[in-house]
Motif scaffolding. Structure first.
Motif, PDB file in Angstrom:
ATOM      1  N   GLU A   1      36.591  51.558  39.741  1.00 11.33           N
ATOM      2  CA  GLU A   1      35.761  51.281  40.919  1.00 11.33           C
ATOM      3  C   GLU A   1      36.508  51.703  42.192  1.00 11.33           C
ATOM      4  O   GLU A   1      35.931  52.309  43.089  1.00 11.33           O
TER       5      GLU A   1
ATOM      6  N   TYR B   1      25.185  42.032  46.784  1.00 10.63           N
ATOM      7  CA  TYR B   1      26.315  42.822  46.347  1.00 10.63           C
ATOM      8  C   TYR B   1      26.232  43.036  44.841  1.00 10.63           C
ATOM      9  O   TYR B   1      25.947  42.108  44.091  1.00 10.63           O
ATOM     10  N   LYS B   2      26.451  44.242  44.432  1.00  9.08           N
ATOM     11  CA  LYS B   2      26.407  44.522  42.998  1.00  9.08           C
ATOM     12  C   LYS B   2      27.820  44.453  42.442  1.00  9.08           C
ATOM     13  O   LYS B   2      28.681  45.204  42.861  1.00  9.08           O
TER      14      LYS B   2
ATOM     15  N   LYS C   1      34.329  43.187  47.690  1.00  4.23           N
ATOM     16  CA  LYS C   1      33.229  43.042  48.635  1.00  4.23           C
ATOM     17  C   LYS C   1      33.750  43.089  50.060  1.00  4.23           C
ATOM     18  O   LYS C   1      33.108  43.599  50.961  1.00  4.23           O
TER      19      LYS C   1
ATOM     20  N   ASP D   1      38.743  53.976  42.394  1.00  4.23           N
ATOM     21  CA  ASP D   1      38.767  55.433  42.408  1.00  4.23           C
ATOM     22  C   ASP D   1      37.437  55.967  42.915  1.00  4.23           C
ATOM     23  O   ASP D   1      37.384  56.913  43.687  1.00  4.23           O
ATOM     24  N   ARG D   2      36.354  55.326  42.491  1.00  2.00           N
ATOM     25  CA  ARG D   2      35.032  55.757  42.939  1.00  2.00           C
ATOM     26  C   ARG D   2      34.894  55.586  44.451  1.00  2.00           C
ATOM     27  O   ARG D   2      34.276  56.389  45.131  1.00  2.00           O
ATOM     28  N   ARG D   3      35.481  54.519  44.954  1.00  2.00           N
ATOM     29  CA  ARG D   3      35.403  54.292  46.386  1.00  2.00           C
ATOM     30  C   ARG D   3      36.369  55.166  47.159  1.00  2.00           C
ATOM     31  O   ARG D   3      36.410  55.105  48.388  1.00  2.00           O
ATOM     32  N   GLY D   4      37.214  55.898  46.445  1.00  2.00           N
ATOM     33  CA  GLY D   4      38.164  56.776  47.117  1.00  2.00           C
ATOM     34  C   GLY D   4      39.326  56.033  47.726  1.00  2.00           C
ATOM     35  O   GLY D   4      40.013  56.552  48.602  1.00  2.00           O
TER      36      GLY D   4
ATOM     37  N   PHE E   1      36.363  44.706  50.872  1.00  2.00           N
ATOM     38  CA  PHE E   1      37.113  45.951  50.988  1.00  2.00           C
ATOM     39  C   PHE E   1      38.613  45.714  51.028  1.00  2.00           C
ATOM     40  O   PHE E   1      39.361  46.490  51.593  1.00  2.00           O
TER      41      PHE E   1
END
Lengths: 805, 528
Positions: B401, B4-5, B371, B403-406, B373
């Motif tokens: 982050e 996981y990053k 991680k 927001d990036r994942r929606g 969710f």
């Protein structure tokens, strides 16, 4: 353990232990749609293809055993141990090609020794089914076969010759997402597992009654389940989808799940080895993962990563000469062209990738290497359309210890608009300290590597040095001259030439109408020329000494690039639906090379790859290939290159030799004997072979060893003697021997069919498939030699290996 | 399988002044001790011998303070009028001071009554000092003269009448008993040699000279007057070396740090500036509440004492050094011997097979939730008080982050009054920060969308929303003003710069960005 994988027109056999491709089973003439182990013999496999044939292979040795000709395109293949001699295939219902309706057909395979058999006994089992091979499956012990249509599950019982259909409601919640995507059956119980578009898995039971069937629902996947598989004992159910997570459900205890996340691209297929020890997932990014059943990745087979789109240019990493382009999402892949192998993926975005369709991800859109390969600049973008564009410019320094690129500087929002071009100056020696980026916000920026302002900062980092603009026009491209003393920036119709030393605007060049799309300086003797391709189908060449237009020609250049090692330039022109290639020198009126209708569609990515050894070709037409290869990517994402005639000859010769060495088992005697056979086969290649080191016996360690070996561990002297002497001799062609061997070959072939895949047949079998290049009869070992080999098989002859080198 | 990053927390460039070693050194002082004196503190002088008492001249008194005491150790009050320039002799035994009444008094530091009274000047004496042989006293007066006095018989040895205005500063050479320098309001510095009858060198400072300083080597002379601090090379005949103009009001006092590497100047503009004496760049700046009249440093820079016009004496003591603190902490935390020895001492033998333990990836709390969710929980963890307060960049990175994942909308939704007010208070604190604005504006819009319907139900939330609104209005005004200033600057630059054929308008418009993004395009440098 072997892993079979249908890939284009061949089936590749991989070793699960070493990840190596052992052989490719070649013979099909169209896309292969299915591979299946023969239920009665686990060393043989069927493959079916759109060319209308089913082929039976011995995959451990890579031999085609039989070809069954069906006559219709085949979309899937099934077999069951219960139905001996029958395979089930999916074919179109109508013979016309564009039929949307498919049927499941049982084919009785005729039992006869012929190589090419026409299978005529066809009987339809189920009609009007899906062409997706994952949407049909055999049930417990082959008693029934299940097929799924968009909203219907059809079960056909062979015993009763009856079929039941079960329907799902079109949409129980929102949208028509209830459709079946894949199906699998429990090996020992009456249970069918079906995967659905909305990520649900349904387990159907009690379906041998039309009314009293039941199903239970499992839901973990958030989008469509693309593959389902039971383990051979039926204890576990494996499922995968676009999330790239392999989910292992315990059968009957479905609340217990194991996950194997972050496998790569979307999972397209899952398969399980017959003993259940290994799982294998194939991914949409050209990758196969082999997983031990304790849910641990044991091996990865990875080809050139196929992204959705190539956004970056093709580039060559100056140090390793690897081809660099977009790979996995957010990564750059380094691909060795010499070895045809993926070297590594460089993580550019460094963020967790979320597998979800419709999500806006960071994409690496631009990358550039400096001349020495010590710096890499990358640009990543997110939300290109929206006003709140997210943009990062990253600079990576090559770390000698890690032998990889390490992030040095991140510049977030380097420009307000999208970056259109990025280039480093070509500094032949010393460090690169400058980078120029142009953007749609109407500016171009020069970035400078600056020493740390304070001693406690760790190292040099990049910062903006100059910001330039020209009449608020949008810069589209930029290019440094060969000695980096000039920078040309194309602002729509106008080309501006700047000096990077003082950032003064030296001159402007323009050739309206039409914006400049591509700019390129000439090199070496042509460095006074600047070439520009415009959108108005013009290719202009300016002389920088006189600042005037040298020549103009009308062509729709889609890509213009310069060979770094010579004066040559390549222009890909889009003309009437296909691309033409012109290679020319800016100073000369005639092109060196032109190739009309190279491929269909536009070529937008190409690269000159410097050769390791310069060619001394005197051929006029291929002279331009002396310094570099030219690789280009077509619209269908095929990577193509040009080779010279001499190279082509060499390539075919070596591939022939490869076939020989691949096919023969590597016994120590192979090269002793195989050497002579090579010469028989390729008499024209004798000059090449005559320099093999085996002809210098004085230096061979193997012979020394032979002489010092105790006598009781050696084979009989009478046998060794002739062999030994022969290895010292310079052989001559014996055409008569070749004929003799041909007769032997036929005999041995018959032997082979009786004894499925024994050691001997492997050695004496023909090198070339009959269906392959016809008329290429290959020599084989004589019978005496085979017998000798058989006798010697038990002996330890590792010492002979010395003779091989 | 890739691991996981974790969420990337961007490193933002530090706003404001750069933290250098210098700033760390000069910031390493405790909060100042402030002592109210009877009048403006005109002079401070440290005794050259231990215990390094210092004499503070203020109004009609001279107080002697110990280095660490807040009460005067001794007070000299026998002045008829305002006292000036209390200075110690190099053995720390005697103290001399001038006075408004033109009498120079010499005290024994242990006594109270003046040992000697030097009478001869006709006006106030602002300058007094001992010569390096300890037997003579230099005085400078408002009657434009400076005199040398003999201490044993209190006789006037010599008088120099070369200045044409008040003499307000002077310094004697520590290497030569005959040399001294005086500075006067007639803009000149004069170097005198007691062996001759007139000055040996005259240097024009250009402004009334307020303070003088000789380097320990005495090759360089520093003078302060007007807004300028000037350094002169005496060995080259008074050649100007450098002129510093860093204050915006008259510079009143000068001091050297103990090792001579740094020069300090105090000014009426309430700043003390620290210069590097090799590059003459300002390396640090102190702010004080009032105009500064006098400044002195204890040996080894142990304390900085500043006297101001509002009769406040400010003493800053150095914090105890880091090493002393560190060793104390280390001893306390050392692990027990057994554990310590066991881990370190076992060396694998040659043929041992080393089984490496897989390194467990350590994830921050919010990453663990991300991680899995668990978007709402991740946001909750990132909004914990200490992260929110101390490291808002972490909270912002988590929001980015999400927001990036929606899934930002899901994470923001479904919060009760308390959680919502926490979110809003974070927004209020950080929304106008240019580094965070792009992310937080999106989040703020979403919050307004989601919680539109509940406006008016909770007084707490309503109050915060109003606050947010006023904040935004104010910010808009600021941006508008900034753009106006930028426009003015543009015209000024355009008219003042020589006309070059440079079609690039970049130089001036590089900052002319639309509002709200004015600093978003500033290159963010992250060094790895």
């Amino acid at each position: 353990m072997f892993l079979l994988c249908a890939s284009g027109e061949s089936v590749k056999v991989f070793s699960t232990a070493t990840e190596e491709c052992l052989h490719a089973l070649q013979g099909h003439t169209d896309l292969i749609t299915g591979v299946l182990l023969r239920p009665s013999n686990h060393l043989q496999a069927y493959s079916c293809s759109l060319d209308g044939t089913v082929r039976l292979w011995d995959f451990t040795d890579g031999i085609l055993i039989r070809t069954y000709s069906i006559g219709y395109p085949i979309y899937g293949i099934y077999a069951s141990a219960k139905h001996e001699g029958v395979i089930f295939i999916i074919t179109p219902m109508h013979t016309d090609t564009n039929s949307e309706l498919f049927q499941l057909v049982a084919v009785h395979l005729p039992q006869c020794g012929e190589q090419l058999v026409e299978a005529k006994e066809l009987s339809a089992v189920l009609s009007n089914i899906s062409s997706n091979p994952a949407a049909s499956a055999f049930g417990r012990e082959g008693q029934y076969i299940v097929s799924a249509k968009p909203l219907q599950l059809e079960v056909y019982f062979f015993k009763k010759h009856k079929s039941y259909s079960f329907f799902l409601k079109k949409d129980n919640q929102k949208g028509g997402k209830n459709t079946f995507t894949c199906i699998t059956c429990h090996p020992t119980e009456d249970c069918i597992a079906s995967g659905h578009e909305d990520g649900k898995i349904r387990l159907w039971r009690n379906f041998n009654h039309r009314k009293e069937y039941t199903y239970s629902t499992l839901h973990w996947h958030h989008s469509a389940v693309s593959s389902l598989r039971f383990t051979p004992e039926g204890t576990n159910l494996l499922s995968g989808g676009v999330e790239s997570v392999l989910v292992q459900w315990r059968y009957n205890q479905e609340s217990q799940r194991d996950f194997l996340p972050r496998l790569g691209g979307a999972i397209t297929h899952i398969s399980v080895s017959p003993d259940g020890a290994l799982f294998c997932t194939s991914h949409s990014d050209n990758k196969i993962t082999i997983i031990q059943s304790c849910v641990k990745v044991s091996a990865v087979i990875q080809g050139l990563v196929k992204g959705d789109r190539i956004r970056t240019d093709l580039m060559i990493e100056p140090r390793s000469k690897a081809l660099v382009l977009n790979g996995k999402p957010g990564h750059l892949q380094f691909y060795s062209l010499q070895r045809d192998k993926l070297l590594y993926n460089l993580d550019i975005v460094q963020q967790e990738y979320i597998h979800e369709s419709g999500l806006e991800q960071f994409e690496v859109v631009m990358a550039a290497f400096d001349a020495s390969g010590s710096w890499l600049a990358t640009v990543e973008e997110r939300k290109q359309k929206a006003p709140e564009l997210e943009l990062n410019l990253k600079l990576w320094a090559f770390d000698d210890q890690k032998q990889s690129f390490v992030l040095n500087t991140t510049i977030s929002a380097p420009h307000e608009g999208r970056i259109t071009a990025l280039c480093f100056p070509h500094v032949s020696d010393g460090q690169t300290t400058m980078l120029v980026s142009t953007s749609r916000d109407g500016h171009f920026k020069a970035w400078q590597l600056a020493a740390p302002a304070h001693t406690e900062d760790e190292g040099p980092s990049w910062s903006c040095d100059f910001l330039g603009a020209y009449h608020s026009l949008v810069p589209e491209c930029c290019c440094f001259s060969a000695d980096s003393s000039l920078l040309a920036v194309g602002f729509q119709e106008v080309v501006t030439v700047w000096t990077p030393a003082s950032w003064e605007l030296l001159t402007t060049l323009s050739q309206p109408p039409g914006a400049v799309r591509d700019l390129c300086f000439g090199r070496l003797s042509c460095s006074k020329y600047l070439l520009g391709a415009t959108t108005s189908r013009l290719l202009c060449c300016w002389n920088l000494l006189t600042c005037s237009l040298e020549w103009v020609t009308s062509m729709d250049v889609s890509l213009l690039l310069a060979d770094p090692l010579s004066e040559n330039m390549a222009a890909f022109c889009f003309e009437a639906g296909s691309t033409d290639l012109f290679v020319f020198k800016p100073g000369e009126p005639r092109p060196l090379f032109s190739h009309k209708a190279l491929c269909s569609g536009r070529v937008t990515h190409a690269v000159f790859v410097p050769r390791e050894v310069m060619l001394e070709s005197c051929d006029e037409a291929s002279q331009w290939l002396n310094c570099s290869h030219l690789y280009f990517l077509t619209q269908s994402m095929d990577l193509l290159t040009f080779i010279t005639k001499a190279e082509e000859d060499k390539l075919t010769a070596s591939s022939k030799q490869l076939v020989v060495s691949d096919d023969v088992a590597m016994t120590p005697f192979h090269l002793l004997l195989g050497k002579h056979r090579d010469q028989l086969e390729n008499p024209q290649a004798e000059s090449r072979l005559s320099v093999e080191p085996i002809r210098q016996p004085s230096s061979s360690a193997g012979i020394n060893e032979l002489l010092q070996m105790p006598a009781h561990v050696l084979p009989s002297a009478s046998f060794l003697c002739s062999m030994f002497v022969q290895s010292l001799l310079i052989s001559v062609n014996k055409p008569s021997e070749q004929n003799k061997e041909k007769e032997e070959e036929m005999e041995s072939e018959k032997e082979e069919e009786d004894s499925d895949g024994e050691m001997e047949s492997r050695i004496s079998r023909p090198e070339h498939m009959p269906s392959g290049e016809s008329g290429c009869a290959a020599p084989a070992l004589t019978k005496e030699e085979v017998r000798e080999l058989r006798r010697l098989k038990k002996l330890d002859h590792s010492w002979m290996k010395g003779l091989l080198d | 399988m890739a691991s996981y990053k974790p969420t990337n927390i961007p490193v933002y460039p530090k706003l404001g002044e750069k933290v250098t070693e210098e700033t760390l050194y000069w910031k390493n002082y405790k909060t100042p001790i402030q002592i109210k004196e009877f009048g403006a503190v005109s002079n401070i002088h440290f005794s050259p011998v231990t215990p390094y008492n210092f004499a503070v001249t203020a109004f009609t008194r001279i107080h002697l303070y110990g280095l660490l005491s807040q009460e005067p150790v001794k007070t000299f009050t026998r002045f008829k009028d305002t006292a000036y320039c209390g200075r110690f002799r190099s053995d720390g035994q005697l103290l001399v001071a001038g006075c408004e009444d033109s009498v120079v008094r010499l005290f024994d530091v242990s006594g109270k009554v003046a040992l000697r009274m030097f009478k001869g000047h006709t006006k106030a004496v602002h300058v007094t000092d001992f010569t390096s042989d300890r037997y003579q006293i230099l005085t400078g007066s408002d009657d434009y003269t400076c005199c040398l006095w003999d201490i044993p018989n209190s006789a006037q040895l010599n008088t120099y009448q070369e200045h044409t205005d008040y003499i307000r500063c002077g310094v004697t050479s520590q290497l030569n008993r005959d040399l001294f320098v005086t500075g006067s309001y007639d803009h000149s510095l004069k170097v005198f040699d007691a062996r001759v009858d007139k000055s040996v060198m005259t240097i024009n400072h250009g402004h009334p000279v307020e303070s003088l300083l000789l380097y320990p080597s005495e090759g360089l002379l520093v003078s302060a007057g007007g807004r300028y601090v000037r350094v002169w090379d005496l060995l080259k005949g008074g050649q100007p070396l450098v002129s510093l103009k860093n204050h915006h009001k008259t510079v009143t006092c000068l001091a050297l740090s103990s090792n001579g590497q740094r020069l300090l100047s105090g000014s009426l503009d309430r700043h003390v500036k620290v210069y590097n004496t090799t590059s003459y760049k300002v390396v640090h700046n102190f702010d004080y509440p009032a105009a500064i009249l006098s400044l002195a440093l204890a040996p080894e820079d142990e304390s900085i004492v500043v006297g101001m016009t509002n009769s406040i004496l400010s003493i800053k003591h150095r914090k105890p050094s880091e090493e002393a603190k560190e060793t104390a902490g280390h001893q306390r935390r050392r692990p027990s011997y057994r554990v310590y020895a066991h881990r370190k001492s076992y060396v694998p033998k040659q043929d041992d097979y080393l089984v490496s333990k897989p390194v467990r990836q350590h994830l921050a709390k919010y990453d663990k939730q991300l991680k899995k969710f668990n978007v709402s929980k991740a946001l909750d963890t990132a909004l914990e008080t200490w992260i929110r307060g101390r490291k808002p960049e972490i909270t912002v990175a988590v929001i980015r982050e999400l927001d990036r994942r929606g899934t930002l909308k899901n994470a923001l939704a479904g919060r009760d009054e308390q959680e919502l007010s926490r979110l809003l208070s974070f927004l209020i604190a950080n929304l106008v920060d240019a580094r965070f604005a792009p992310v937080l504006i999106t989040a703020a819009e979403m919050i307004l969308d989601i919680y539109q319907s509940i406006i008016g139900q909770s007084p707490v939330v309503d109050k915060q929303l109003l606050h947010l609104q006023s904040l935004l209005e104010r910010e808009l005004d600021y941006q508008k003003d900034l753009l106006e200033v930028l426009g003015m600057l543009d015209t000024m630059f355009a008219s003042s710069l020589p006309k070059i054929e440079l079609p690039c308008s970049g130089i001036s418009t590089s900052n002319g960005l639309p509002q709200g993004q004015s600093t978003a395009s500033r290159p963010q440098v992250q060094v790895n």
